[in-house]
Structure formats: structure tokens, C-alpha cells
Design a protein around this motif. Structure first.
Motif, short mmCIF file in Angstrom:
data_model
loop_
_atom_site.label_atom_id
_atom_site.label_comp_id
_atom_site.label_asym_id
_atom_site.label_seq_id
_atom_site.Cartn_x
_atom_site.Cartn_y
_atom_site.Cartn_z
N LEU A 22 -10.74 -1.93 -12.16
CA LEU A 22 -10.39 -0.54 -11.78
C LEU A 22 -8.98 -0.19 -12.24
N MET A 23 -8.07 -1.16 -12.14
CA MET A 23 -6.69 -0.90 -12.58
C MET A 23 -6.62 -0.77 -14.11
N LYS A 24 -7.43 -1.56 -14.81
CA LYS A 24 -7.39 -1.54 -16.28
C LYS A 24 -7.94 -0.22 -16.83
N PHE A 25 -9.07 0.24 -16.27
CA PHE A 25 -9.74 1.41 -16.85
C PHE A 25 -9.41 2.74 -16.16
N TYR A 26 -8.96 2.67 -14.90
CA TYR A 26 -8.70 3.92 -14.17
C TYR A 26 -7.27 4.02 -13.62
N PHE B 192 0.83 -1.21 0.00
CA PHE B 192 0.00 0.00 0.00
C PHE B 192 0.87 1.26 0.00
N LEU B 193 2.01 1.20 0.68
CA LEU B 193 2.92 2.36 0.76
C LEU B 193 3.68 2.55 -0.55
N GLU B 194 3.84 1.45 -1.29
CA GLU B 194 4.57 1.52 -2.56
C GLU B 194 3.78 0.81 -3.66
N PRO B 195 2.71 1.43 -4.17
CA PRO B 195 1.90 0.81 -5.24
C PRO B 195 2.74 0.56 -6.49
N GLN B 196 2.46 -0.56 -7.17
CA GLN B 196 3.20 -0.90 -8.37
C GLN B 196 2.24 -1.11 -9.54
N LYS B 197 2.73 -0.80 -10.74
CA LYS B 197 1.91 -1.00 -11.93
C LYS B 197 1.69 -2.49 -12.15
N ILE B 198 0.47 -2.84 -12.52
CA ILE B 198 0.09 -4.25 -12.61
C ILE B 198 -0.55 -4.53 -13.97
N GLU B 199 -0.25 -5.73 -14.52
CA GLU B 199 -0.87 -6.18 -15.77
C GLU B 199 -2.30 -6.64 -15.46
N SER B 200 -3.23 -5.75 -15.65
CA SER B 200 -4.60 -5.99 -15.19
C SER B 200 -5.34 -7.08 -15.97
N ASP B 201 -5.01 -7.28 -17.25
CA ASP B 201 -5.72 -8.30 -18.04
C ASP B 201 -5.55 -9.70 -17.45
N VAL B 202 -4.32 -10.00 -17.02
CA VAL B 202 -4.04 -11.30 -16.41
C VAL B 202 -4.85 -11.46 -15.12
#
Length: 308
Positions: free
Chosen positions: A178-182, A116-126
Motif C-alpha cells: 500500500l505504501m509503495k503503490f498508494y 500514527f500522529l506523525e506518519p513518516q515516509k518509508i522505503e517500501s521495497d525493503v
């Protein structure tokens, strides 16, 4: 002197147990599939919520295996050195499974706090596709175990593992969308935290219930004073005292007590009164195993509860 009542035939119970075992095996195989897929997907996508769901699924696999072994053990017959057989195996399995729910939840909270303190970009489709797999597979397993979960603590513990994992997969799916679209990547850690809190909530109740049975506590549904009042009304009974009530497993509740009689009655008369006691405690309190020590003029403690 004692007596017991059985509500179901041995054959029916054996067939039901076989059906439980089959349903557990199917659920185990489905959860192994989900776990492997989510571990691979979580590492590939960088999603903590997907990895946390995989960890929960792995705990499901272990818990379901424990439940299956307990189901097999519960079928074993009693012997001279195991006079109750393995009737408590399923209660122990429920206790272990509830405890693992809480342990997994604590691990997830720790990992979610760091992420939570260090959010990372994630491949949302998977994340989206694998969470859908989790929903379908766990949803099917939940349906398989739902019926037995209402009457068996062991199956309820397995059912809760699968239900919470299905809900976790729903949460992961929402997070993936939410990660994919926002591009709201902190939601991954937030959902992990929410899943963990829910696991603690359901695990604690089951752990408390299993602990009560293992500690030989009186079932919550039974009031000892009410039993005393009912038995004291039976003709010939002076008082009932030195009472012990415990639940052996899901099907058996035992009552052990001393009964003081007004007169020095014959054994055949005692048998008639014992039958009356059995009828009262079975139909009004659901107690199906009764052991009574008859007394007349004995100078022991007449307290309802006596610490042995």
C-alpha cells in the motif's frame, strides 16, 4: 494409597521430546536470522511496522529458548528433593511466553500511537522483501511445531509466538504494498496497532490456561460433582469427600480424596475397590493419578471440598 497410569512408553516419550528439541533449535536459528535482517531493514527504511515485527521476532527468539530449556528440564528424573522432577518446567515456560506476548503488545501500541500522529515516509521495497522473508521462515517454523502444539502447552506457546509473527509479516507485506503503490504511510502505524491487539488476544488465553495449571485449579473439562456421583455408585463406598483435583502438566491429572466405606473392610478388598475407582475416573474423566485415603467411621468433615 495411590496409583498411576502411563499411556505411552518411556522410550517413545524420550524420542518425541528429542524431536521437539530439534524443531525448536531450527526455529530459534531462523528467528535470529529474521530479527537481524528486520532490524537492519527497519532502520534503513524507517518502517515502524518492520521494527515492531523485528521486536516481536526477538521476543520469539527468547521465548523459543525458554521453551527449549523447559523441554530439556522436563526430561530430568525425579529425586528425593524434587519428587515430581521438572515436570512443570514446560508450564512455567508457557506462562512466561504468554506474558511476554502481552508485554510486547503494550510496547507496540505505545510506539504505534506516536507514529500514527506523525506518519513518516518509508522505503517500501525493503519492507516488502523483508516481510516476505518473515513469512517464509516463520511459516516453516509454524509447520515444524504445529503437531506438538495440539498436545503440549509449552509447544503451543512457542507455536503461537511464531504464528502471530507470520501473520504480522503478512500485515507488514500488505502495508508495504500500500505504501509503495498508494503512498498511504499511516498504514504502517495502523498495522502495528492491529498486530499488538492480536498479540494481547492470543497471549491472554494462553496466560489464563497456564495460570490455572500453576494455581492447581481443577481442569475445566472435569466436573467434581460428576466424579462424586460415579464413585458413590461403587459397591461398598459410603461417600467420597475432601477432594483435590489438579493438573501437574500436559500428561498428568491427579485426584486425591478420602473415601468412607460402609464396612471395616480388609486391605485386599480395598485394593479391589481402589481399582474400580481408578477405572471410572480414568476412562470417564481422564484422571491418571489417584491417591485415596480409606476411612470407616472417622469423624472428619464429609464435605466434597474441604479447605485445608
Amino acid at each position: 494409597m495411590g496409583h498411576s497410569r502411563e499411556d505411552h512408553s518411556h522410550g517413545h516419550s524420550h524420542n518425541h521430546s528429542n524431536l521437539r528439541g530439534r524443531n525448536l533449535i531450527i526455529s530459534i536459528l531462523l528467528n535470529i536470522l529474521i530479527t537481524v535482517a528486520q532490524v537492519i531493514g527497519g532502520l534503513a527504511s524507517g518502517s515502524l511496522s518492520l521494527l515492531s515485527d523485528a521486536l516481536h521476532n526477538f521476543s520469539d527468539v527468547l521465548s523459543l529458548i525458554v521453551s527449549y530449556i523447559a523441554t530439556l528440564l522436563a526430561k530430568r528424573q525425579a529425586s528425593t528433593n524434587k519428587t515430581f522432577g521438572y515436570k512443570r518446567a514446560e508450564i512455567i515456560a508457557a506462562f512466561v511466553n504468554a506474558a511476554t506476548l502481552i508485554v510486547v503488545a503494550v510496547i507496540l501500541i505505545k510506539e504505534a500511537s506516536v507514529r500514527f500522529l506523525e506518519p513518516q515516509k518509508i522505503e517500501s521495497d525493503v519492507v516488502i522483501w523483508l516481510s516476505l522473508l518473515g513469512i517464509v521462515a516463520n511459516g516453516f517454523s509454524v509447520l515444524l511445531l504445529k503437531k506438538d502444539s495440539k498436545s503440549n502447552m509449552n509447544m503451543r506457546s512457542a507455536y503461537l509466538h511464531l504464528l502471530t509473527d507470520m501473520l504480522a509479516s503478512v500485515a507488514v507485506l500488505i502495508g508495504g504494498l500500500l505504501m509503495k503503490f498508494y503512498e498511504v504511510y499511516w498504514i504502517d502505524a495502523a498495522l502495528t496497532f492491529a498486530i499488538a491487539i492480536y498479540l494481547i488476544f492470543v497471549g491472554y488465553d494462553l496466560l489464563k490456561e497456564a495460570t490455572r495449571v500453576l494455581m492447581l485449579f481443577t481442569p475445566n473439562t472435569i466436573q467434581v460433582q460428576q466424579i462424586v456421583d460415579e464413585v458413590d455408585l461403587i459397591d461398598g463406598v459410603k461417600n467420597i469427600h475432601h477432594i483435590h483435583i489438579w493438573q501437574l502438566n500436559e500428561d498428568e491429572v491427579h485426584l486425591e480424596a478420602h473415601v468412607d466405606f460402609n464396612e471395616d473392610i480388609r486391605l485386599s478388598e480395598f485394593d479391589n475397590i481402589l481399582q474400580e475407582i481408578e477405572e471410572v475416573v480414568y476412562h470417564k474423566f481422564g484422571i491418571n493419578h489417584v491417591t485415596i485415603q480409606p476411612e470407616h467411621g472417622k469423624s472428619d468433615s464429609k464435605q466434597i471440598i474441604v479447605q485445608d
